[in-house]
Structure formats: structure tokens, C-alpha cells
Design a protein around this motif. Sequence first.
Motif: not given
Length: 101
Positions: A66-70, A72-77
Motif C-alpha cells: 500500500d505504501e509503495k502504491e501510494a 506511485r500514485q503521488v509520482s503519477m499525479d
Amino acid sequence: MSTEVTTAASLPDKIAPPQGMRKNGKQWHEPRKAFRPKAGNQTYEKRQEERKAMSAIKAKEKEMKDEKEAERQVSMDFQKAVAWKLTFTVAADTGAQGQAC
């Protein structure tokens, strides 16, 4: 010449049948034992402890994922925001130049 004296204690109780070809031509195989899949089971308490340990490991793995996905989402945003800003900047620059000419 030495003579060996064999006693009854030194002879095996059962003499194994000869291994090789049988009279009917089939190959000889060892006799099989009964299949008992539950012979080496652990106690219920030990299985419960292992399940608790596995659930703790899985919870930790899920947290890490979940931390890794979060991240990744911040980076994509961030990448989307930069791309969006560049799109408007380029559009504004070309629009301004077009009007000036």
C-alpha cells in the motif's frame, strides 16, 4: 585352514526373496506400504501459531504494498500535473505568438 562357526544368532530371521525376474517375466518390485497422508501432522496449537505468524507477515506485506502504491500514485499525479501545465504553457505561447503576428 580356518573354519568359521556360524551361530543361530548371526543368521537373519527372514531371508529376502531373490530380486530380479519372476517366473512370468514381470519385473520384481518392493511391496508397498499403506499411504497415510496424516501420519506427520502437527498439533492444533502449533498450526494456529503458524497461521497467526503467516497472517502477521501478510499484513506487513500488504502495508508495504500500500505504501509503495501510494508513492506511485503521488509520482503519477505529479507527472500529470507537470504534463498538464506544459500543455497549457505551450498552448498559451503558441496562441500569443499567433495573435502577435
